[in-house]
Design a protein around this motif. Structure first.
Motif, PDB file in Angstrom:
ATOM      1  N   ARG A   1       0.843  -1.189   0.000  1.00 58.61           N
ATOM      2  CA  ARG A   1       0.000   0.000   0.000  1.00 58.61           C
ATOM      3  C   ARG A   1       0.879   1.241   0.000  1.00 58.61           C
ATOM      4  N   SER A   2       0.412   2.273  -0.666  1.00 60.98           N
ATOM      5  CA  SER A   2       1.099   3.540  -0.567  1.00 60.98           C
ATOM      6  C   SER A   2       0.265   4.456   0.323  1.00 60.98           C
ATOM      7  N   VAL A   3       0.931   5.344   0.998  1.00 60.18           N
ATOM      8  CA  VAL A   3       0.251   6.297   1.860  1.00 60.18           C
ATOM      9  C   VAL A   3       0.734   7.697   1.514  1.00 60.18           C
ATOM     10  N   VAL A   4      -0.094   8.668   1.869  1.00 59.03           N
ATOM     11  CA  VAL A   4       0.236  10.067   1.662  1.00 59.03           C
ATOM     12  C   VAL A   4       0.174  10.752   3.014  1.00 59.03           C
ATOM     13  N   LEU A   5       1.204  11.521   3.317  1.00 61.88           N
ATOM     14  CA  LEU A   5       1.255  12.293   4.559  1.00 61.88           C
ATOM     15  C   LEU A   5       1.126  13.763   4.196  1.00 61.88           C
TER      16      LEU A   5
ATOM     17  N   LEU B   1      -6.483   4.725  -1.307  1.00 59.61           N
ATOM     18  CA  LEU B   1      -7.868   4.946  -1.710  1.00 59.61           C
ATOM     19  C   LEU B   1      -8.422   6.259  -1.183  1.00 59.61           C
ATOM     20  N   GLY B   2      -7.606   6.984  -0.408  1.00 59.36           N
ATOM     21  CA  GLY B   2      -8.042   8.258   0.163  1.00 59.36           C
ATOM     22  C   GLY B   2      -8.667   8.134   1.528  1.00 59.36           C
ATOM     23  N   ALA B   3      -8.644   6.946   2.122  1.00 52.67           N
ATOM     24  CA  ALA B   3      -9.212   6.761   3.457  1.00 52.67           C
ATOM     25  C   ALA B   3      -8.246   7.320   4.507  1.00 52.67           C
ATOM     26  N   LEU B   4      -8.784   8.007   5.482  1.00 46.63           N
ATOM     27  CA  LEU B   4      -7.985   8.579   6.554  1.00 46.63           C
ATOM     28  C   LEU B   4      -7.513   7.477   7.489  1.00 46.63           C
ATOM     29  N   LEU B   5      -6.197   7.340   7.643  1.00 50.30           N
ATOM     30  CA  LEU B   5      -5.631   6.313   8.516  1.00 50.30           C
ATOM     31  C   LEU B   5      -5.331   6.858   9.910  1.00 50.30           C
ATOM     32  N   ARG B   6      -4.801   8.055   9.976  1.00 43.87           N
ATOM     33  CA  ARG B   6      -4.422   8.604  11.276  1.00 43.87           C
ATOM     34  C   ARG B   6      -4.191  10.108  11.144  1.00 43.87           C
ATOM     35  N   THR B   7      -4.417  10.816  12.248  1.00 44.97           N
ATOM     36  CA  THR B   7      -4.108  12.240  12.322  1.00 44.97           C
ATOM     37  C   THR B   7      -3.288  12.497  13.583  1.00 44.97           C
TER      38      THR B   7
END
Length: 58
Positions: A23-27, A44-50
């Motif tokens: 999976r790739s993630v965007v920060l 997919l644009g789902a929020l993983l963490r803030t």
């Protein structure tokens, strides 16, 4: 011509045993005077963490 089909149960087992695709993630970081806010989204644009982090002068 004869077409052979794989039974559904065999396909399901193969899919369950297949390695997961990486999976790739965007920060993203929103900077402010007193606090910085970060968010991590998956491919997919789902929020993983803030998270919030204090802005300091060093």
């Amino acid at each position: 011509m004869t077409t052979l089909r794989m039974p559904a149960a065999v396909r399901a087992v193969q899919a369950a045993e297949a390695p997961a695709a990486p999976r790739s993630v965007v920060l993203g970081v929103d900077t402010h005077k007193d606090v910085h806010v970060a968010a991590v989204l998956d491919h997919l644009g789902a929020l993983l963490r803030t998270g919030e982090f204090p802005a300091r002068d060093t």
